[in-house]
Design a protein around this motif. Structure first.
Motif, PDB file in Angstrom:
ATOM      1  N   LEU A 152      50.265  36.286  44.392  1.00 45.09           N
ATOM      2  CA  LEU A 152      49.131  36.476  43.486  1.00 45.09           C
ATOM      3  C   LEU A 152      49.047  35.297  42.523  1.00 45.09           C
ATOM      4  O   LEU A 152      50.034  34.943  41.873  1.00 45.09           O
ATOM      5  N   TYR A 165      39.839  40.249  38.848  1.00 44.16           N
ATOM      6  CA  TYR A 165      40.657  39.972  40.023  1.00 44.16           C
ATOM      7  C   TYR A 165      39.725  39.680  41.183  1.00 44.16           C
ATOM      8  O   TYR A 165      38.769  40.423  41.425  1.00 44.16           O
ATOM      9  N   HIS A 170      42.616  36.167  45.971  1.00 40.73           N
ATOM     10  CA  HIS A 170      43.857  36.814  45.504  1.00 40.73           C
ATOM     11  C   HIS A 170      44.285  36.162  44.192  1.00 40.73           C
ATOM     12  O   HIS A 170      45.418  35.725  44.004  1.00 40.73           O
ATOM     13  N   LEU A 172      43.935  36.363  39.859  1.00 44.03           N
ATOM     14  CA  LEU A 172      43.713  37.155  38.655  1.00 44.03           C
ATOM     15  C   LEU A 172      43.465  36.189  37.512  1.00 44.03           C
ATOM     16  O   LEU A 172      44.290  35.309  37.254  1.00 44.03           O
ATOM     17  N   GLU A 193      44.167  44.418  36.012  1.00 47.19           N
ATOM     18  CA  GLU A 193      43.847  43.519  37.123  1.00 47.19           C
ATOM     19  C   GLU A 193      44.977  43.476  38.148  1.00 47.19           C
ATOM     20  O   GLU A 193      44.729  43.315  39.352  1.00 47.19           O
ATOM     21  N   HIS A 196      44.441  46.280  40.449  1.00 47.40           N
ATOM     22  CA  HIS A 196      43.396  45.897  41.410  1.00 47.40           C
ATOM     23  C   HIS A 196      43.983  45.063  42.549  1.00 47.40           C
ATOM     24  O   HIS A 196      43.585  45.202  43.708  1.00 47.40           O
ATOM     25  N   SER A 197      44.934  44.203  42.218  1.00 52.91           N
ATOM     26  CA  SER A 197      45.489  43.284  43.216  1.00 52.91           C
ATOM     27  C   SER A 197      46.298  43.988  44.297  1.00 52.91           C
ATOM     28  O   SER A 197      46.650  43.372  45.304  1.00 52.91           O
TER      29      SER A 197
END
Length: 284
Positions: A152, A165, A170, A172, A193, A196-197
């Protein structure tokens, strides 16, 4: 998780209490910096027309403007369309044989980049600097570990107007900690966030029709992680978080059942985060 039912009940009780008291629900952006509307970096003027809808808040530059100002476009940045109506003139023959000049309108399309996607250029809307006494270096360390293990990209951007995000990248993006009104609100947004990932890893489909449901998952997951790491809220922080949850729940017919469903998915996301970073879950 041990705190699971407590968090869900706290959210539901606070929503019910605020409704009974007749209090308004509205979420306040807990960071400063960035233009409040789509704005031209060059002129400082707010864009008009359809651009208010198609562009998010912030300053925008064309590729040539970026080059002239010594900027560099970040890897993976996405160009965005900017539309302007222009007026042209042409000659038109009249029935009598004479010509007259008439105006016509046509749409021009430009390509622009959000200033948060550009390195080396400072915007005209700097964030207020907040001095925070609290610090959580161990939490930062765990977050960096999670990012490294899941590939990430965490892009902490100075004076950023956006916090989001991107599934495609991928990535943030979040403003600097000092731009937030409190340390709690910074970690609340960051954990939101991060949850969310986890969508792809946990097979939560990205579906526009269920966008509000995913927002509930992210915000409740954020609450769980804040509780896990013992990050202490400042005055007003909790109400702002609850207002965010209630705002999305309002799109659903039964916000209580929506929160319960979202809480289950949030619990799985939190467990994934903790296991990935080597923390032990406290499920019972």
């Amino acid at each position: 998780m041990k705190a699971y039912n407590e968090i869900v009940n706290m959210i539901l009780e606070r929503i019910d209490a605020m409704e009974k008291e007749g209090r308004q629900f509205y979420w306040v952006k807990p960071w400063t910096g960035g233009a409040k509307f789509p704005t031209s970096f060059l002129t400082g003027k707010t864009y008009k027309g359809i651009n208010i809808v198609t562009l998010s808040a912030g300053e925008y530059l064309t590729f040539n403007q970026i080059q002239k100002n010594g900027g560099r476009i970040k890897k993976g940045a996405v160009a965005r369309p900017l539309y302007f109506y222009s007026v042209g003139k042409k000659k038109k023959k009249k029935k009598e044989g004479d010509e007259e000049e008439v105006r016509y309108y046509f749409l021009r399309r430009y390509t622009v980049f959000h200033i948060d996607d550009i390195d080396g250029i400072d915007g005209h809307f700097p964030a207020e600097v907040h001095i925070h006494k609290e610090d959580y270096p161990e939490v930062d360390k765990v977050i960096r570990l999670f990012a490294r293990k899941t590939n990430l990209i965490i892009d902490i951007t100075k004076n950023a107007g956006e916090c989001f995000y991107s599934t495609n990248r991928h990535l943030l993006r979040i403003p600097e900690k000092e731009a937030f009104t409190s340390v709690y609100s910074y970690y609340s947004a960051l954990f939101h966030e991060i949850v969310h990932s986890t969508m792809k890893a946990l097979n939560r489909k990205q579906d526009d029709s269920k966008y509000c449901a995913e927002e509930l998952v992210a915000q409740i997951g954020s609450q769980l992680l804040l509780n896990w790491f013992g990050i202490i809220p400042s005055e007003g922080d909790l109400d702002n978080d609850i207002n965010y949850v209630r705002g999305w729940a309002a799109y659903l017919k039964d916000h209580k059942s929506a929160i319960v469903s979202a809480s289950s998915k949030a619990g799985k996301a939190v467990d994934y985060f903790l296991k990935t970073t080597g923390n032990n879950s406290n499920e019972e």
